[in-house]
Design an enzyme around this catalytic site. Structure first.
Site, PDB file in Angstrom:
ATOM      1  N   LYS A 138       0.280  -1.423   0.063  1.00 22.95           N
ATOM      2  CA  LYS A 138      -0.153  -0.776  -0.175  1.00 22.95           C
ATOM      3  C   LYS A 138       0.622   1.223  -0.014  1.00 22.95           C
ATOM      4  O   LYS A 138       1.926   1.039   0.601  1.00 22.95           O
ATOM      5  CB  LYS A 138      -0.693  -0.166   1.296  1.00 22.95           C
ATOM      6  CG  LYS A 138      -0.278   0.453   2.503  1.00 22.95           C
ATOM      7  CD  LYS A 138      -1.093   0.245   3.636  1.00 22.95           C
ATOM      8  CE  LYS A 138      -0.666   0.298   5.448  1.00 22.95           C
ATOM      9  NZ  LYS A 138      -1.067   0.705   5.988  1.00 22.95           N
TER      10      LYS A 138
ATOM     11  N   TYR B 111      15.617  29.834   2.970  1.00 18.18           N
ATOM     12  CA  TYR B 111      15.605  31.245   3.024  1.00 18.18           C
ATOM     13  C   TYR B 111      15.717  31.595   5.477  1.00 18.18           C
ATOM     14  O   TYR B 111      15.743  31.079   5.524  1.00 18.18           O
ATOM     15  CB  TYR B 111      13.832  30.291   3.573  1.00 18.18           C
ATOM     16  CG  TYR B 111      13.283  30.429   1.896  1.00 18.18           C
ATOM     17  CD1 TYR B 111      12.725  31.246   1.387  1.00 18.18           C
ATOM     18  CD2 TYR B 111      13.150  28.853   1.090  1.00 18.18           C
ATOM     19  CE1 TYR B 111      12.338  31.815  -0.026  1.00 18.18           C
ATOM     20  CE2 TYR B 111      12.248  29.282  -0.145  1.00 18.18           C
ATOM     21  CZ  TYR B 111      12.074  30.211  -0.662  1.00 18.18           C
ATOM     22  OH  TYR B 111      11.283  30.121  -2.096  1.00 18.18           O
TER      23      TYR B 111
END
Length: 340
Positions: free
Chosen positions: A33, A248
């Site tokens: 999954k 940043y």
């Protein structure tokens, strides 16, 4: 672009260890999954089929369709069938779901043994069997899921005790409603590695197959090897003087002259932003500042940079678990199978 390698030698090593515990490959149901825990659905399916795995567990019908050619048995955990299939089985997670399945659909009944998430209540077993027969579904198995098999907890023992009761009642009901013989399974990776004598019809194995199971004082777990490695490709490089900032908000400042390179891997690709400012690679290369959406900077000039080759180690730096580190990796990243 950033890329991923999958070590087939390590994968087969892990499956060898799992096979020793289940005593046969036929009892291994590989959990695929969420893009095979981020490893790549088709890449892992092909390797598993090559090894001899015949059973797969997926999340949705769409995933089941994609791996249908690799496995004769597929269990879908969280979807409703449109039409019956010879290969695909569907999980009943709730009593009200039963009426939604098409006639003749192969189903497996999930019973809540104490996790209090999905599955019918233990007290609803009789009603579930009655409704399954009424809906004319093909009931093949009854199973449960452990919440605390990887921890020292009384919950694990309680769930095992409850599942014994569930099996006894289900066997009687199977005789009454004509569903015999039923299969039973409860073991996930951690439960399988905790069992001294595995005796169920199959084990649903995920994180152990990928080499990232964490279980204290377990010799078999220590033999497992991670199969996924993540790499970034250098985009640019510059020589910085002491006192210059990177990225940043200028959260990183150089302490001395150094070469800083920018790589094409960021939180948009699945490299978790929580690793900003403190992350260190397996080669002891330090990150420089914040991880941005598509980029990360490191104090190095390597052309290709190994970001991590053990999700358990990366997870500790991200203050999370290996499952999140792995499943965060975007499906578009190129995955290549290697043998070492």
């Amino acid at each position: 672009m950033a890329f991923i390698t999958l070590n087939k030698t390590n994968f087969f090593n892990n499956l060898d260890i799992i096979t020793q515990l289940t005593c046969t490959k036929d009892k291994i149901a590989l959990v695929l999954k969420d893009n095979a825990y981020g490893h790549g659905l088709l890449e892992v399916a092909a390797m598993a089929a090559e090894y001899g795995i015949t059973k797969a567990v997926v999340r949705s019908f769409e995933e089941a369709q994609r791996v249908e050619n690799y496995f004769p048995y597929i269990l879908v955990l969280s979807d409703i069938s449109a039409t019956p299939s010879q290969k695909i089985r569907y999980t009943i997670n709730d009593l009200e779901q039963i009426k939604k399945f098409a006639k003749d659909t192969k189903v497996e009944l999930k019973v809540d043994s104490g996790m209090n998430r999905n599955g019918i209540e233990m007290s609803e077993l009789s009603a579930a069997f009655r409704e399954i027969q009424k809906q004319k579904l093909q009931l093949e198995a009854v199973f449960t899921h452990h919440s605390s098999a990887d921890e020292k907890s009384d919950v694990y023992a309680l769930q095992n005790s409850n599942f014994i009761k569930i099996k006894k009642e289900a066997q009687k009901l199977a005789q009454e409603y004509g569903f015999s013989p039923l299969r039973f399974h409860s073991c996930n990776s951690a439960a399988l590695f905790r069992e001294e004598h595995f005796s169920e019809d199959m084990a649903r194995v995920g994180i152990a197959a990928y080499g990232c199971l964490e279980l204290e004082d377990n010799e078999n777990v220590k033999k497992l090897a991670p199969i996924l490695a993540l790499y970034g490709k250098r985009l640019s490089s510059r020589l910085l003087k002491a006192g210059e900032c990177v990225g940043y908000s200028a959260t990183f400042q150089t302490q001395e002259q150094c070469r800083v390179s920018n790589y094409d891997i960021g939180y948009g690709d699945g490299f978790l932003r929580s690793c900003s400012n403190h992350y260190v690679t397996p080669q002891n290369i330090k990150i420089a500042g914040r991880i941005s959406m598509d980029n990360s900077s490191f104090i190095t000039d390597k052309e290709s940079l190994l970001i991590f080759n053990d999700a358990r180690v990366a997870a500790k730096q991200a203050s999370t678990i290996s499952y999140e580190v792995l499943t965060s990796l975007k499906a578009y990243l190129k995955r290549s199978v290697i043998e070492q």
